[in-house]
Design a protein around this motif. Structure first.
Motif, mmCIF file in Angstrom:
data_model
loop_
_atom_site.group_PDB
_atom_site.id
_atom_site.type_symbol
_atom_site.label_atom_id
_atom_site.label_comp_id
_atom_site.label_asym_id
_atom_site.label_seq_id
_atom_site.Cartn_x
_atom_site.Cartn_y
_atom_site.Cartn_z
ATOM 1 N N MET A 1 0.845 -1.181 0.000
ATOM 2 C CA MET A 1 0.000 0.000 0.000
ATOM 3 C C MET A 1 0.888 1.242 0.000
ATOM 4 S SD MET A 1 -3.300 0.722 0.176
ATOM 5 C CE MET A 1 -3.858 -0.835 0.787
ATOM 6 N N THR A 2 0.563 2.158 -0.866
ATOM 7 C CA THR A 2 1.291 3.419 -0.983
ATOM 8 C C THR A 2 0.373 4.548 -0.535
ATOM 9 O OG1 THR A 2 2.569 2.559 -2.833
ATOM 10 C CG2 THR A 2 2.505 4.936 -2.599
ATOM 11 N N LYS A 3 0.972 5.554 0.100
ATOM 12 C CA LYS A 3 0.197 6.721 0.533
ATOM 13 C C LYS A 3 0.709 7.946 -0.201
ATOM 14 C CE LYS A 3 -0.829 4.895 5.073
ATOM 15 N NZ LYS A 3 -0.808 5.091 6.505
ATOM 16 N N ALA A 4 -0.231 8.809 -0.583
ATOM 17 C CA ALA A 4 0.138 10.061 -1.240
ATOM 18 C C ALA A 4 -0.632 11.208 -0.602
ATOM 19 C CB ALA A 4 -0.170 10.000 -2.729
ATOM 20 N N ILE A 5 0.024 12.357 -0.533
ATOM 21 C CA ILE A 5 -0.620 13.581 -0.065
ATOM 22 C C ILE A 5 -0.503 14.595 -1.191
ATOM 23 C CG2 ILE A 5 -0.603 15.453 1.622
ATOM 24 C CD1 ILE A 5 0.744 13.484 3.580
ATOM 25 N N MET A 6 -1.656 15.087 -1.631
ATOM 26 C CA MET A 6 -1.681 16.090 -2.696
ATOM 27 C C MET A 6 -2.052 17.434 -2.094
ATOM 28 S SD MET A 6 -3.656 14.133 -5.758
ATOM 29 C CE MET A 6 -4.323 12.626 -5.063
ATOM 30 N N GLN A 7 -1.224 18.430 -2.363
ATOM 31 C CA GLN A 7 -1.525 19.802 -1.950
ATOM 32 C C GLN A 7 -2.238 20.475 -3.107
ATOM 33 O OE1 GLN A 7 -0.830 21.540 1.118
ATOM 34 N NE2 GLN A 7 -2.321 22.841 0.111
ATOM 35 N N LEU A 8 -3.435 20.990 -2.845
ATOM 36 C CA LEU A 8 -4.234 21.639 -3.874
ATOM 37 C C LEU A 8 -4.256 23.141 -3.671
ATOM 38 C CD1 LEU A 8 -7.384 19.307 -3.734
ATOM 39 C CD2 LEU A 8 -5.267 18.954 -4.986
ATOM 40 N N ASP A 9 -4.691 23.856 -4.715
ATOM 41 C CA ASP A 9 -5.019 25.259 -4.527
ATOM 42 C C ASP A 9 -6.178 25.298 -3.534
ATOM 43 O OD1 ASP A 9 -3.203 26.710 -5.978
ATOM 44 O OD2 ASP A 9 -4.437 26.845 -7.783
ATOM 45 N N THR A 10 -6.467 26.403 -2.972
ATOM 46 C CA THR A 10 -7.499 26.541 -1.943
ATOM 47 C C THR A 10 -8.838 25.981 -2.397
ATOM 48 O OG1 THR A 10 -6.392 28.522 -1.134
ATOM 49 C CG2 THR A 10 -8.662 28.187 -0.442
ATOM 50 N N LEU A 11 -9.406 25.113 -1.563
ATOM 51 C CA LEU A 11 -10.757 24.600 -1.810
ATOM 52 C C LEU A 11 -11.734 25.654 -1.322
ATOM 53 C CD1 LEU A 11 -10.321 20.888 -0.657
ATOM 54 C CD2 LEU A 11 -10.365 21.769 -2.999
ATOM 55 N N THR A 12 -12.735 25.954 -2.144
ATOM 56 C CA THR A 12 -13.626 27.068 -1.823
ATOM 57 C C THR A 12 -14.964 26.668 -1.231
ATOM 58 O OG1 THR A 12 -14.415 27.051 -4.098
ATOM 59 C CG2 THR A 12 -12.586 28.543 -3.581
ATOM 60 N N CYS A 13 -15.341 25.380 -1.326
ATOM 61 C CA CYS A 13 -16.646 24.995 -0.796
ATOM 62 C C CYS A 13 -16.633 23.543 -0.332
ATOM 63 C CB CYS A 13 -17.739 25.197 -1.850
ATOM 64 S SG CYS A 13 -17.521 24.187 -3.307
ATOM 65 N N PRO A 14 -17.467 23.222 0.634
ATOM 66 C CA PRO A 14 -17.528 21.843 1.139
ATOM 67 C C PRO A 14 -17.928 20.813 0.076
ATOM 68 C CG PRO A 14 -18.551 23.333 2.684
ATOM 69 C CD PRO A 14 -18.271 24.130 1.441
ATOM 70 N N SER A 15 -18.669 21.231 -0.948
ATOM 71 C CA SER A 15 -19.049 20.275 -1.989
ATOM 72 C C SER A 15 -17.824 19.835 -2.800
ATOM 73 C CB SER A 15 -20.130 20.851 -2.894
ATOM 74 O OG SER A 15 -19.649 21.952 -3.619
ATOM 75 N N CYS A 16 -16.770 20.649 -2.805
ATOM 76 C CA CYS A 16 -15.517 20.263 -3.462
ATOM 77 C C CYS A 16 -14.964 18.998 -2.810
ATOM 78 C CB CYS A 16 -14.469 21.366 -3.329
ATOM 79 S SG CYS A 16 -14.915 22.941 -4.071
ATOM 80 N N LEU A 17 -15.026 18.968 -1.506
ATOM 81 C CA LEU A 17 -14.537 17.838 -0.723
ATOM 82 C C LEU A 17 -15.231 16.556 -1.169
ATOM 83 C CD1 LEU A 17 -14.011 17.783 3.059
ATOM 84 C CD2 LEU A 17 -15.566 16.150 2.074
ATOM 85 N N THR A 18 -16.547 16.572 -1.236
ATOM 86 C CA THR A 18 -17.323 15.400 -1.617
ATOM 87 C C THR A 18 -17.036 14.988 -3.051
ATOM 88 O OG1 THR A 18 -19.060 16.110 -0.099
ATOM 89 C CG2 THR A 18 -19.663 14.464 -1.741
ATOM 90 N N LYS A 19 -16.942 15.946 -3.923
ATOM 91 C CA LYS A 19 -16.683 15.680 -5.342
ATOM 92 C C LYS A 19 -15.345 14.955 -5.529
ATOM 93 C CE LYS A 19 -16.637 18.451 -9.602
ATOM 94 N NZ LYS A 19 -16.714 19.829 -10.104
ATOM 95 N N ILE A 20 -14.309 15.421 -4.858
ATOM 96 C CA ILE A 20 -12.979 14.821 -4.956
ATOM 97 C C ILE A 20 -12.977 13.430 -4.333
ATOM 98 C CG2 ILE A 20 -10.573 15.008 -4.182
ATOM 99 C CD1 ILE A 20 -10.970 18.106 -4.390
ATOM 100 N N GLN A 21 -13.573 13.295 -3.140
ATOM 101 C CA GLN A 21 -13.600 11.999 -2.468
ATOM 102 C C GLN A 21 -14.288 10.936 -3.314
ATOM 103 O OE1 GLN A 21 -15.244 12.999 1.493
ATOM 104 N NE2 GLN A 21 -13.450 11.994 2.325
ATOM 105 N N LYS A 22 -15.431 11.258 -3.869
ATOM 106 C CA LYS A 22 -16.185 10.292 -4.674
ATOM 107 C C LYS A 22 -15.420 9.888 -5.922
ATOM 108 C CE LYS A 22 -20.867 11.352 -3.190
ATOM 109 N NZ LYS A 22 -22.205 11.827 -3.586
ATOM 110 N N ALA A 23 -14.814 10.849 -6.605
ATOM 111 C CA ALA A 23 -14.080 10.547 -7.839
ATOM 112 C C ALA A 23 -12.871 9.657 -7.569
ATOM 113 C CB ALA A 23 -13.651 11.839 -8.517
ATOM 114 N N LEU A 24 -12.118 9.952 -6.509
ATOM 115 C CA LEU A 24 -10.938 9.152 -6.201
ATOM 116 C C LEU A 24 -11.311 7.766 -5.684
ATOM 117 C CD1 LEU A 24 -8.519 11.784 -4.632
ATOM 118 C CD2 LEU A 24 -8.359 10.711 -6.887
ATOM 119 N N ALA A 25 -12.373 7.684 -4.905
ATOM 120 C CA ALA A 25 -12.798 6.390 -4.349
ATOM 121 C C ALA A 25 -13.184 5.398 -5.441
ATOM 122 C CB ALA A 25 -13.964 6.590 -3.381
#
Length: 77
Positions: A1-25
């Motif tokens: 198992m490999t772990k990665a941490i991605m630093q993004l530009d500033t997230l502007t809304c909580p729906s961004c969080l859900t959108k990213i989580q669902k796509a990566l999952a």
């Protein structure tokens, strides 16, 4: 198992969080995804035989977010 941490530009809304989580999952080999809204970071654990950190960063980019940096920690056998 490999772990990665991605630093993004500033997230502007909580729906961004859900959108990213669902796509990566949905990606092959992804075990866990955690989006840190206030820090604008994504932590993901994945099977390196199924995908790469760069491929996962591309998924985030395709959603319209900028990945500024990727740190990868290889699994210890």
């Amino acid at each position: 198992m490999t772990k990665a941490i991605m630093q993004l530009d500033t997230l502007t809304c909580p729906s961004c969080l859900t959108k990213i989580q669902k796509a990566l999952a949905k990606q092959p080999g992804v075990q866990t995804v955690k989006v840190l809204f206030n820090a604008s970071k994504v932590k993901v654990s994945f099977d390196e035989t199924s995908t790469t950190a760069e491929t996962l960063a591309d998924v985030v980019t395709e959603l319209g977010y900028t990945v500024k940096q990727i740190k990868v920690k290889a699994a210890i056998s």
